[in-house]
Design a protein around this motif. Structure first.
Motif, PDB file in Angstrom:
ATOM      1  N   THR A 160     -12.014 -11.195   6.783  1.00 36.70           N
ATOM      2  CA  THR A 160     -11.648 -10.903   8.162  1.00 36.70           C
ATOM      3  C   THR A 160     -10.490  -9.914   8.195  1.00 36.70           C
ATOM      4  OG1 THR A 160     -11.035 -11.918  10.289  1.00 36.70           O
ATOM      5  CG2 THR A 160     -10.119 -12.916   8.293  1.00 36.70           C
ATOM      6  N   LYS A 161     -10.289  -9.278   9.338  1.00 38.58           N
ATOM      7  CA  LYS A 161      -9.302  -8.201   9.468  1.00 38.58           C
ATOM      8  C   LYS A 161      -7.863  -8.690   9.433  1.00 38.58           C
ATOM      9  CE  LYS A 161      -8.338  -4.309  12.535  1.00 38.58           C
ATOM     10  NZ  LYS A 161      -8.771  -3.606  13.755  1.00 38.58           N
ATOM     11  N   TRP A 162      -7.577  -9.831  10.061  1.00 36.63           N
ATOM     12  CA  TRP A 162      -6.208 -10.326  10.170  1.00 36.63           C
ATOM     13  C   TRP A 162      -6.138 -11.765   9.677  1.00 36.63           C
ATOM     14  CZ3 TRP A 162      -7.269  -8.461  15.613  1.00 36.63           C
ATOM     15  CH2 TRP A 162      -6.969  -7.097  15.736  1.00 36.63           C
ATOM     16  N   ASP A 163      -4.921 -12.223   9.422  1.00 37.89           N
ATOM     17  CA  ASP A 163      -4.702 -13.619   9.052  1.00 37.89           C
ATOM     18  C   ASP A 163      -5.040 -14.503  10.256  1.00 37.89           C
ATOM     19  OD1 ASP A 163      -3.946 -15.893   7.636  1.00 37.89           O
ATOM     20  OD2 ASP A 163      -1.987 -15.115   7.071  1.00 37.89           O
ATOM     21  N   THR A 164      -5.054 -15.794  10.052  1.00 33.14           N
ATOM     22  CA  THR A 164      -5.410 -16.743  11.104  1.00 33.14           C
ATOM     23  C   THR A 164      -4.391 -16.731  12.240  1.00 33.14           C
ATOM     24  OG1 THR A 164      -4.181 -18.528  10.050  1.00 33.14           O
ATOM     25  CG2 THR A 164      -6.505 -18.268   9.434  1.00 33.14           C
ATOM     26  N   CYS A 165      -4.834 -17.139  13.425  1.00 31.74           N
ATOM     27  CA  CYS A 165      -3.930 -17.318  14.562  1.00 31.74           C
ATOM     28  C   CYS A 165      -4.421 -18.511  15.384  1.00 31.74           C
ATOM     29  CB  CYS A 165      -3.835 -16.056  15.415  1.00 31.74           C
ATOM     30  SG  CYS A 165      -5.367 -15.559  16.219  1.00 31.74           S
ATOM     31  N   ASP A 166      -3.594 -18.938  16.327  1.00 38.09           N
ATOM     32  CA  ASP A 166      -3.902 -20.116  17.157  1.00 38.09           C
ATOM     33  C   ASP A 166      -4.359 -21.279  16.278  1.00 38.09           C
ATOM     34  OD1 ASP A 166      -3.228 -18.534  19.283  1.00 38.09           O
ATOM     35  OD2 ASP A 166      -5.264 -18.306  20.044  1.00 38.09           O
ATOM     36  N   THR A 167      -3.598 -21.525  15.239  1.00 38.24           N
ATOM     37  CA  THR A 167      -3.951 -22.498  14.212  1.00 38.24           C
ATOM     38  C   THR A 167      -3.373 -23.863  14.528  1.00 38.24           C
ATOM     39  OG1 THR A 167      -3.887 -20.686  12.640  1.00 38.24           O
ATOM     40  CG2 THR A 167      -3.883 -22.893  11.730  1.00 38.24           C
ATOM     41  N   GLU A 168      -4.211 -24.890  14.373  1.00 45.69           N
ATOM     42  CA  GLU A 168      -3.760 -26.256  14.646  1.00 45.69           C
ATOM     43  C   GLU A 168      -4.465 -27.244  13.724  1.00 45.69           C
ATOM     44  OE1 GLU A 168      -3.688 -29.501  18.312  1.00 45.69           O
ATOM     45  OE2 GLU A 168      -4.583 -27.529  18.638  1.00 45.69           O
ATOM     46  N   TRP A 194       0.810  -1.218   0.000  1.00 47.88           N
ATOM     47  CA  TRP A 194       0.000   0.000   0.000  1.00 47.88           C
ATOM     48  C   TRP A 194       0.841   1.266   0.000  1.00 47.88           C
ATOM     49  CZ3 TRP A 194      -4.274  -1.373  -1.825  1.00 47.88           C
ATOM     50  CH2 TRP A 194      -4.869  -2.578  -1.461  1.00 47.88           C
ATOM     51  N   ALA A 195       2.025   1.237   0.597  1.00 47.01           N
ATOM     52  CA  ALA A 195       2.879   2.426   0.651  1.00 47.01           C
ATOM     53  C   ALA A 195       3.324   2.866  -0.740  1.00 47.01           C
ATOM     54  CB  ALA A 195       4.093   2.164   1.535  1.00 47.01           C
ATOM     55  N   SER A 196       3.374   1.932  -1.672  1.00 42.88           N
ATOM     56  CA  SER A 196       3.799   2.290  -3.031  1.00 42.88           C
ATOM     57  C   SER A 196       2.662   2.149  -4.049  1.00 42.88           C
ATOM     58  CB  SER A 196       4.996   1.435  -3.451  1.00 42.88           C
ATOM     59  OG  SER A 196       4.641   0.075  -3.469  1.00 42.88           O
ATOM     60  N   THR A 197       1.432   2.071  -3.567  1.00 38.87           N
ATOM     61  CA  THR A 197       0.268   1.967  -4.450  1.00 38.87           C
ATOM     62  C   THR A 197      -0.534   3.266  -4.376  1.00 38.87           C
ATOM     63  OG1 THR A 197       0.162  -0.412  -4.028  1.00 38.87           O
ATOM     64  CG2 THR A 197      -1.800   0.621  -4.985  1.00 38.87           C
ATOM     65  N   PRO A 198      -0.547   4.042  -5.464  1.00 31.22           N
ATOM     66  CA  PRO A 198      -1.301   5.303  -5.419  1.00 31.22           C
ATOM     67  C   PRO A 198      -2.807   5.062  -5.376  1.00 31.22           C
ATOM     68  CG  PRO A 198      -0.312   4.973  -7.593  1.00 31.22           C
ATOM     69  CD  PRO A 198       0.136   3.833  -6.732  1.00 31.22           C
ATOM     70  N   ARG A 210      -7.593  -2.708   4.833  1.00 30.61           N
ATOM     71  CA  ARG A 210      -8.739  -3.334   5.500  1.00 30.61           C
ATOM     72  C   ARG A 210      -9.794  -3.752   4.482  1.00 30.61           C
ATOM     73  NH1 ARG A 210     -11.428  -3.605  10.594  1.00 30.61           N
ATOM     74  NH2 ARG A 210     -13.045  -5.122  10.192  1.00 30.61           N
ATOM     75  N   GLU A 211     -10.057  -2.898   3.512  1.00 29.09           N
ATOM     76  CA  GLU A 211     -11.029  -3.226   2.474  1.00 29.09           C
ATOM     77  C   GLU A 211     -10.571  -4.451   1.685  1.00 29.09           C
ATOM     78  OE1 GLU A 211     -11.159   0.463   0.361  1.00 29.09           O
ATOM     79  OE2 GLU A 211     -12.137   1.508   2.030  1.00 29.09           O
ATOM     80  N   TRP A 212      -9.274  -4.493   1.355  1.00 30.60           N
ATOM     81  CA  TRP A 212      -8.737  -5.625   0.611  1.00 30.60           C
ATOM     82  C   TRP A 212      -8.886  -6.913   1.411  1.00 30.60           C
ATOM     83  CZ3 TRP A 212      -5.273  -9.532   1.051  1.00 30.60           C
ATOM     84  CH2 TRP A 212      -4.886 -10.179  -0.119  1.00 30.60           C
ATOM     85  N   ARG A 213      -8.551  -6.866   2.699  1.00 36.17           N
ATOM     86  CA  ARG A 213      -8.669  -8.068   3.540  1.00 36.17           C
ATOM     87  C   ARG A 213     -10.115  -8.498   3.701  1.00 36.17           C
ATOM     88  NH1 ARG A 213      -4.141  -7.184   8.316  1.00 36.17           N
ATOM     89  NH2 ARG A 213      -2.351  -7.116   6.905  1.00 36.17           N
ATOM     90  N   ASP A 214     -11.016  -7.553   3.898  1.00 37.76           N
ATOM     91  CA  ASP A 214     -12.441  -7.907   3.991  1.00 37.76           C
ATOM     92  C   ASP A 214     -12.916  -8.584   2.707  1.00 37.76           C
ATOM     93  OD1 ASP A 214     -12.664  -6.922   6.577  1.00 37.76           O
ATOM     94  OD2 ASP A 214     -13.623  -5.042   5.973  1.00 37.76           O
ATOM     95  N   ASP A 215     -12.531  -8.026   1.564  1.00 32.66           N
ATOM     96  CA  ASP A 215     -12.961  -8.579   0.273  1.00 32.66           C
ATOM     97  C   ASP A 215     -12.338  -9.941  -0.016  1.00 32.66           C
ATOM     98  OD1 ASP A 215     -14.448  -6.281  -0.159  1.00 32.66           O
ATOM     99  OD2 ASP A 215     -13.024  -5.399  -1.571  1.00 32.66           O
TER     100      ASP A 215
END
Length: 158
Positions: A88-96, A44-48, A79-84
């Motif tokens: 969800t807002k973040w990648d998975t965690c506590d994964t097993e 995102w820092a280099s995406t106009p 956030r929009e990209w992740r929702d689409d």
């Protein structure tokens, strides 16, 4: 702090394709990463934006780092990209991985706020011979004593 969604993904199919799928979603120590399903999000820092502007990195101790526009608004494209793409807002965690057999694979993981149905649909399209079933329990309420659970259960088809 988010309300967590506890997810169980059950996948079944031919042993060879199942192994290929399981290997494709690993990301280091995480056996099931949404980023590995969708690919990395844009830099995102280099995406106009649509006006050709680049965001500026602002270091703000309460919020750590964030990208902002010239008008001071935060760049929320991540956030929009992740929702689409993830749902969800973040990648998975506590994964097993909780079950692995010749024809079945099951993983449990947490996501923030919502289940990752868009990412699972993408995965199902990549492996159309496999059957995907996602079960999610969504935390609701604002205090531990107020938690109730809402249930989502979906067969994902490509």
């Amino acid at each position: 702090m988010p309300n967590w969604t506890t997810n169980t993904l059950m996948v079944s199919g031919s042993p060879k394709v199942l192994r290929e799928m399981a290997e494709s979603v690993k990301n280091g120590d995480n056996p099931f990463s949404l980023e590995k399903i969708t690919g990395p999000e844009p830099d995102w820092a280099s995406t106009p934006n649509e006006d050709g502007e680049l965001p500026t990195l602002v270091v703000d101790p309460p919020m750590s780092e964030c990208l902002t526009w010239a008008n001071g608004e935060q760049d929320m494209r991540w956030r929009e990209w992740r929702d689409d793409n993830w749902g969800t807002k973040w990648d998975t965690c506590d994964t097993e991985v909780v079950h692995e057999s010749k024809n079945d694979w099951q993983v449990e993981f947490l996501t923030a706020w919502c289940d990752p149905e868009p990412a699972i649909r993408t995965l199902a399209k990549k492996f159309p011979s496999l059957k995907f079933r996602l079960y999610a329990e969504h935390e609701c309420g604002s205090a531990p004593s107020d938690y109730t659970y809402c249930y989502a259960y979906a067969d994902i088809v490509s």
